[in-house]
Design a protein around this motif. Structure first.
Motif, PDB file in Angstrom:
ATOM      1  N   VAL A 129       0.785  -1.183  -0.052  1.00 51.91           N
ATOM      2  CA  VAL A 129      -0.054   0.106  -0.003  1.00 51.91           C
ATOM      3  C   VAL A 129       0.781   1.132   0.070  1.00 51.91           C
ATOM      4  O   VAL A 129       0.533   2.331   0.632  1.00 51.91           O
ATOM      5  CB  VAL A 129      -1.061   0.033   1.049  1.00 51.91           C
ATOM      6  N   TYR A 161      -3.946   2.277   0.626  1.00 52.51           N
ATOM      7  CA  TYR A 161      -3.670   2.440   2.037  1.00 52.51           C
ATOM      8  C   TYR A 161      -5.220   2.465   2.595  1.00 52.51           C
ATOM      9  O   TYR A 161      -5.161   1.838   3.664  1.00 52.51           O
ATOM     10  CB  TYR A 161      -2.707   3.335   2.401  1.00 52.51           C
ATOM     11  N   HIS A 185       0.912   7.216   7.195  1.00 47.95           N
ATOM     12  CA  HIS A 185       1.330   7.007   5.772  1.00 47.95           C
ATOM     13  C   HIS A 185       2.304   7.975   5.297  1.00 47.95           C
ATOM     14  O   HIS A 185       2.120   9.199   5.786  1.00 47.95           O
ATOM     15  CB  HIS A 185       0.116   6.895   4.793  1.00 47.95           C
ATOM     16  N   PRO A 223       3.797   2.898   5.591  1.00 45.34           N
ATOM     17  CA  PRO A 223       2.201   2.675   5.785  1.00 45.34           C
ATOM     18  C   PRO A 223       2.235   1.970   7.218  1.00 45.34           C
ATOM     19  O   PRO A 223       2.750   1.001   7.158  1.00 45.34           O
ATOM     20  CB  PRO A 223       1.732   2.175   4.757  1.00 45.34           C
TER      21      PRO A 223
END
Length: 192
Positions: free
Chosen positions: A87, A93, A119, A142
Protein backbone atom coordinates in the motif's frame (compact mmCIF):
# COMPACT_ATOMS: atom_id res chain seq x y z
CA UNK A 1 8.73 5.82 1.04
CA UNK A 2 8.49 4.10 -2.31
CA UNK A 3 7.85 0.38 -2.54
CA UNK A 4 11.14 -0.11 -4.43
CA UNK A 5 13.04 1.61 -1.65
CA UNK A 6 11.18 -0.36 1.03
CA UNK A 7 12.19 -3.68 -0.56
CA UNK A 8 15.81 -2.87 0.22
CA UNK A 9 15.03 -2.62 3.92
CA UNK A 10 15.05 -5.44 6.40
CA UNK A 11 12.41 -5.79 9.10
CA UNK A 12 15.06 -4.61 11.56
CA UNK A 13 15.83 -1.45 9.57
CA UNK A 14 12.11 -0.72 9.11
CA UNK A 15 11.58 -1.03 12.85
CA UNK A 16 14.65 1.09 13.60
CA UNK A 17 13.51 3.93 11.33
CA UNK A 18 9.99 3.73 12.75
CA UNK A 19 11.37 3.90 16.30
CA UNK A 20 13.41 6.94 15.28
CA UNK A 21 10.28 8.60 13.85
CA UNK A 22 8.31 7.83 17.02
CA UNK A 23 11.07 9.21 19.25
CA UNK A 24 11.81 12.29 17.15
CA UNK A 25 8.43 13.31 15.80
CA UNK A 26 5.68 11.72 17.88
CA UNK A 27 7.33 11.90 21.32
CA UNK A 28 9.89 14.61 20.60
CA UNK A 29 7.27 17.05 19.31
CA UNK A 30 4.62 15.74 21.75
CA UNK A 31 2.16 15.05 18.92
CA UNK A 32 0.52 12.24 20.89
CA UNK A 33 -0.29 12.75 24.59
CA UNK A 34 0.24 9.14 25.61
CA UNK A 35 3.20 8.14 23.44
CA UNK A 36 5.96 9.14 25.83
CA UNK A 37 5.00 6.77 28.68
CA UNK A 38 4.58 3.72 26.41
CA UNK A 39 7.91 4.43 24.71
CA UNK A 40 9.66 4.96 28.05
CA UNK A 41 8.10 1.78 29.49
CA UNK A 42 8.85 -0.14 26.27
CA UNK A 43 5.23 -1.27 25.90
CA UNK A 44 4.85 -0.07 22.31
CA UNK A 45 5.01 -3.10 20.03
CA UNK A 46 6.42 -2.69 16.52
CA UNK A 47 5.07 -5.33 14.13
CA UNK A 48 6.63 -5.25 10.66
CA UNK A 49 4.55 -6.95 7.97
CA UNK A 50 6.85 -7.66 5.05
CA UNK A 51 4.24 -8.96 2.59
CA UNK A 52 3.26 -6.96 -0.50
CA UNK A 53 -0.10 -8.74 -0.67
CA UNK A 54 -2.92 -6.81 1.00
CA UNK A 55 -4.76 -10.04 1.87
CA UNK A 56 -1.71 -11.20 3.80
CA UNK A 57 -1.37 -7.72 5.30
CA UNK A 58 -4.95 -8.02 6.60
CA UNK A 59 -4.19 -11.45 8.05
CA UNK A 60 -1.11 -10.03 9.78
CA UNK A 61 -3.24 -7.20 11.16
CA UNK A 62 -5.71 -9.72 12.63
CA UNK A 63 -2.79 -11.68 14.10
CA UNK A 64 -1.51 -8.50 15.77
CA UNK A 65 -4.99 -7.67 16.99
CA UNK A 66 -5.08 -11.09 18.68
CA UNK A 67 -1.61 -10.57 20.18
CA UNK A 68 -2.50 -7.23 21.77
CA UNK A 69 -5.94 -8.45 22.85
CA UNK A 70 -4.42 -11.42 24.68
CA UNK A 71 -1.51 -9.45 26.17
CA UNK A 72 -1.48 -7.67 29.48
CA UNK A 73 -1.41 -3.93 28.79
CA UNK A 74 1.66 -3.64 31.04
CA UNK A 75 3.47 -5.78 28.46
CA UNK A 76 1.90 -4.43 25.24
CA UNK A 77 0.10 -1.15 25.67
CA UNK A 78 -0.25 -0.40 21.97
CA UNK A 79 0.95 -1.70 18.60
CA UNK A 80 2.18 -0.14 15.37
CA UNK A 81 1.53 -2.52 12.48
CA UNK A 82 3.95 -1.41 9.76
CA UNK A 83 3.55 -2.26 6.05
CA UNK A 84 6.82 -1.26 4.29
CA UNK A 85 6.13 -3.25 1.10
CA UNK A 86 2.37 -2.88 0.67
CA UNK A 87 0.00 0.00 0.00
CA UNK A 88 2.57 2.60 -1.03
CA UNK A 89 -0.30 4.42 -2.74
CA UNK A 90 -2.21 6.41 -0.11
CA UNK A 91 -5.63 5.57 -1.57
CA UNK A 92 -4.81 1.83 -1.60
CA UNK A 93 -3.74 2.28 2.01
CA UNK A 94 -7.13 3.79 2.84
CA UNK A 95 -8.73 0.63 1.42
CA UNK A 96 -6.52 -1.48 3.69
CA UNK A 97 -7.40 0.73 6.65
CA UNK A 98 -11.13 0.31 5.92
CA UNK A 99 -10.71 -3.46 5.71
CA UNK A 100 -8.78 -3.54 9.00
CA UNK A 101 -11.55 -1.51 10.65
CA UNK A 102 -14.09 -4.01 9.30
CA UNK A 103 -11.99 -6.87 10.70
CA UNK A 104 -11.77 -5.12 14.08
CA UNK A 105 -15.56 -4.78 14.12
CA UNK A 106 -16.02 -8.38 12.97
CA UNK A 107 -13.86 -9.53 15.90
CA UNK A 108 -16.23 -7.64 18.25
CA UNK A 109 -13.33 -5.47 19.43
CA UNK A 110 -14.78 -2.10 18.49
CA UNK A 111 -14.81 -0.10 21.72
CA UNK A 112 -11.87 -2.10 23.03
CA UNK A 113 -9.43 -0.90 20.38
CA UNK A 114 -9.40 1.93 17.89
CA UNK A 115 -7.19 2.49 14.88
CA UNK A 116 -5.05 5.48 14.00
CA UNK A 117 -3.58 5.84 10.54
CA UNK A 118 -0.18 6.96 9.29
CA UNK A 119 1.31 6.96 5.79
CA UNK A 120 4.21 8.69 4.00
CA UNK A 121 1.75 10.35 1.64
CA UNK A 122 -0.99 11.07 4.17
CA UNK A 123 -3.53 13.61 2.92
CA UNK A 124 -6.46 15.06 4.82
CA UNK A 125 -9.45 16.06 2.73
CA UNK A 126 -9.50 19.80 2.15
CA UNK A 127 -6.05 21.30 2.69
CA UNK A 128 -3.70 21.69 -0.30
CA UNK A 129 -1.28 18.79 -0.83
CA UNK A 130 1.71 20.83 0.38
CA UNK A 131 -0.01 21.88 3.62
CA UNK A 132 1.92 20.93 6.75
CA UNK A 133 -1.27 19.67 8.42
CA UNK A 134 -0.76 16.37 6.56
CA UNK A 135 2.57 15.88 8.32
CA UNK A 136 0.80 15.15 11.63
CA UNK A 137 -0.03 11.73 10.15
CA UNK A 138 2.99 11.22 7.89
CA UNK A 139 5.31 8.39 8.78
CA UNK A 140 8.23 6.63 7.10
CA UNK A 141 6.02 3.67 6.12
CA UNK A 142 2.31 2.92 5.87
CA UNK A 143 1.14 1.81 9.31
CA UNK A 144 -1.89 1.27 11.46
CA UNK A 145 -1.75 2.04 15.15
CA UNK A 146 -3.85 -0.25 17.36
CA UNK A 147 -4.78 1.73 20.46
CA UNK A 148 -6.44 0.46 23.64
CA UNK A 149 -9.47 2.70 24.13
CA UNK A 150 -9.44 2.27 27.91
CA UNK A 151 -5.87 3.52 28.15
CA UNK A 152 -6.61 6.44 25.87
CA UNK A 153 -9.61 7.43 27.98
CA UNK A 154 -7.47 7.39 31.13
CA UNK A 155 -4.76 9.56 29.58
CA UNK A 156 -7.22 12.00 28.07
CA UNK A 157 -8.78 12.61 31.50
CA UNK A 158 -5.55 14.40 32.42
CA UNK A 159 -5.35 16.52 29.27
CA UNK A 160 -6.96 19.93 29.11
CA UNK A 161 -9.11 20.28 25.99
CA UNK A 162 -8.20 17.02 24.20
CA UNK A 163 -10.32 18.06 21.20
CA UNK A 164 -7.77 20.80 20.52
CA UNK A 165 -4.86 18.36 20.11
CA UNK A 166 -5.08 18.14 16.29
CA UNK A 167 -5.21 21.92 15.88
CA UNK A 168 -2.37 22.37 18.37
CA UNK A 169 -0.26 19.82 16.48
CA UNK A 170 -0.91 21.53 13.14
CA UNK A 171 -0.01 24.93 14.58
CA UNK A 172 3.18 23.48 16.07
CA UNK A 173 4.27 21.93 12.76
CA UNK A 174 3.45 25.12 10.87
CA UNK A 175 5.52 27.14 13.35
CA UNK A 176 8.47 24.80 12.82
CA UNK A 177 8.12 24.79 9.04
CA UNK A 178 9.07 22.22 6.42
CA UNK A 179 12.84 22.79 6.58
CA UNK A 180 13.00 22.40 10.36
CA UNK A 181 10.86 19.25 10.24
CA UNK A 182 13.22 17.76 7.66
CA UNK A 183 16.17 18.79 9.82
CA UNK A 184 14.59 16.96 12.77
CA UNK A 185 13.73 13.87 10.72
CA UNK A 186 15.74 13.86 7.44
CA UNK A 187 13.82 10.93 5.84
CA UNK A 188 10.90 13.34 5.38
CA UNK A 189 12.77 14.89 2.43
CA UNK A 190 12.19 11.63 0.52
CA UNK A 191 8.42 11.73 0.70
CA UNK A 192 7.15 15.08 1.97
Amino acid sequence: MSTDKAHKNTAASVEALTRRWVNTMVVGLNLCPFASPVVRQETLRYAVVESEDTRLACKAFVDELLVINQANERDIATTLVIFPNAVADFYEYLGLLDECQRLLNQANLEGVFQLASFHPGYLFAGPPEDDLSHWTNRSPYPMIHIIREGQMEQVLKHIDDPEAIPERNIAHLEALGRDKLIELFPPFKDYC
